[in-house]
Structures are given as structure tokens and as C-alpha cells.
Design a protein around this motif. Sequence first.
Motif, short mmCIF file in Angstrom:
data_model
loop_
_atom_site.label_atom_id
_atom_site.label_comp_id
_atom_site.label_asym_id
_atom_site.label_seq_id
_atom_site.Cartn_x
_atom_site.Cartn_y
_atom_site.Cartn_z
N UNK A 73 10.37 -32.39 -66.56
CA UNK A 73 9.54 -33.39 -65.87
C UNK A 73 10.40 -34.16 -64.85
N UNK A 74 9.99 -34.14 -63.59
CA UNK A 74 10.76 -34.79 -62.53
C UNK A 74 10.87 -36.30 -62.77
N UNK A 75 9.78 -36.92 -63.19
CA UNK A 75 9.79 -38.36 -63.43
C UNK A 75 10.78 -38.71 -64.53
N UNK A 76 10.74 -37.96 -65.63
CA UNK A 76 11.69 -38.20 -66.72
C UNK A 76 13.11 -37.93 -66.25
N UNK A 77 13.29 -36.88 -65.46
CA UNK A 77 14.63 -36.53 -64.98
C UNK A 77 15.23 -37.68 -64.17
N UNK A 78 14.44 -38.26 -63.28
CA UNK A 78 14.91 -39.39 -62.47
C UNK A 78 15.21 -40.58 -63.38
N UNK A 79 14.30 -40.89 -64.28
CA UNK A 79 14.49 -42.01 -65.20
C UNK A 79 15.74 -41.82 -66.06
N UNK A 80 15.90 -40.65 -66.64
CA UNK A 80 17.06 -40.38 -67.49
C UNK A 80 18.36 -40.41 -66.70
N UNK A 81 18.32 -39.92 -65.47
CA UNK A 81 19.53 -39.96 -64.65
C UNK A 81 19.93 -41.41 -64.37
N UNK A 82 18.94 -42.25 -64.08
CA UNK A 82 19.24 -43.68 -63.88
C UNK A 82 19.81 -44.31 -65.15
N UNK A 83 19.24 -43.95 -66.30
CA UNK A 83 19.75 -44.49 -67.57
C UNK A 83 21.17 -44.00 -67.83
N UNK A 84 21.43 -42.73 -67.57
CA UNK A 84 22.78 -42.19 -67.76
C UNK A 84 23.79 -42.93 -66.88
N UNK A 85 23.39 -43.19 -65.66
CA UNK A 85 24.28 -43.91 -64.74
C UNK A 85 24.52 -45.34 -65.22
N UNK A 86 23.46 -45.99 -65.69
CA UNK A 86 23.62 -47.35 -66.23
C UNK A 86 24.52 -47.34 -67.45
N UNK A 87 24.32 -46.40 -68.36
CA UNK A 87 25.16 -46.30 -69.55
C UNK A 87 26.62 -46.10 -69.15
N UNK A 88 26.85 -45.22 -68.18
CA UNK A 88 28.21 -44.94 -67.73
C UNK A 88 28.85 -46.21 -67.16
N UNK A 89 28.13 -46.91 -66.32
CA UNK A 89 28.67 -48.15 -65.74
C UNK A 89 28.98 -49.16 -66.84
N UNK A 90 28.09 -49.27 -67.81
CA UNK A 90 28.30 -50.23 -68.90
C UNK A 90 29.54 -49.90 -69.72
N UNK A 91 29.74 -48.62 -70.06
CA UNK A 91 30.93 -48.29 -70.86
C UNK A 91 32.20 -48.42 -70.03
N UNK A 92 32.09 -48.16 -68.74
CA UNK A 92 33.26 -48.30 -67.87
C UNK A 92 33.68 -49.76 -67.78
N UNK A 93 32.71 -50.64 -67.65
CA UNK A 93 33.00 -52.07 -67.47
C UNK A 93 33.27 -52.78 -68.79
N UNK A 94 32.41 -52.55 -69.80
CA UNK A 94 32.48 -53.31 -71.04
C UNK A 94 33.09 -52.54 -72.22
N UNK A 95 33.36 -51.26 -72.03
CA UNK A 95 33.87 -50.43 -73.12
C UNK A 95 35.23 -50.86 -73.64
N UNK A 96 35.97 -51.65 -72.86
CA UNK A 96 37.28 -52.11 -73.31
C UNK A 96 37.17 -52.92 -74.59
N UNK A 97 36.02 -53.53 -74.82
CA UNK A 97 35.80 -54.32 -76.03
C UNK A 97 35.83 -53.43 -77.27
N UNK A 98 35.33 -52.21 -77.12
CA UNK A 98 35.16 -51.32 -78.27
C UNK A 98 36.21 -50.21 -78.38
N UNK A 99 36.91 -49.91 -77.29
CA UNK A 99 37.89 -48.83 -77.32
C UNK A 99 39.09 -49.24 -78.15
N UNK A 100 39.58 -48.31 -78.97
CA UNK A 100 40.70 -48.57 -79.86
C UNK A 100 42.02 -48.24 -79.14
N UNK A 101 42.53 -49.23 -78.40
CA UNK A 101 43.79 -49.02 -77.68
C UNK A 101 44.94 -48.97 -78.67
N UNK A 102 45.85 -48.06 -78.45
CA UNK A 102 47.00 -47.87 -79.31
C UNK A 102 47.18 -46.40 -79.63
#
Length: 113
Positions: A73-102
Amino acid sequence: MLKYSQLTPEQQQSVSNGCGGGKLALFIPNFIFYADCRQHDFYYWRGGNLKDKVVADYWFYYYMVKDVGMEDCVVKKVFYFLMATIYYIMVTVFGFIFFNFGKQKTIKDLIKI
């Protein structure tokens, strides 16, 4: 290096909760990305250095976009792509809180859980 595919289903469950970090998991929809989120959680749990975080985030986005490509479904594809991009941006910016550095965790660390 410990890989997600080496874990039993019980071990996978113990280190991942799906999309969303910590208590945020209740508010972040999984859509078609549940498996991608669980694997990403594992790589954050395993930890390492900044390069390991960047690689984990890259592969997270890569597999989400791949999943989006399977949608008919093209509509779902566009929506999911936008969600994937938002998720990626969120983990890139805020993922430092959860990543286990060391030092990266090993199977021995997993057995302790």
C-alpha cells in the motif's frame, strides 16, 4: 563479538522490549518495526563505543527501510517511511541515554541476567 542471532528467544526478551526506550516503550508504536527495534535494543544493551552506537543506529534504519519496501500500500509505505525516519532521528539524538557505553558485553554478561 556477541550477536543477536546467537541468543535464545528468552535471552532476546531479557535485553529488548521493542520500540521505545525504557518506560517510553508504552507510548511508541511498533508498526512493522518490532523485530528491528528488538535487535536495535540488543545492540544498545551490548554497548561499546560511539562507533558501535552509530553502526547500531545505521543498521536499525537500514532494516526499517527494507521492511517499508515490502509494503504494498503506497499510503502505508509513505507513512511507515516517515515513521522509520523519525525513529532513526530519535535514536540518533536521544539514544545516548540508553546506549551502554564501555566495554561490549559478552555471553557471560547475558547469563548473569
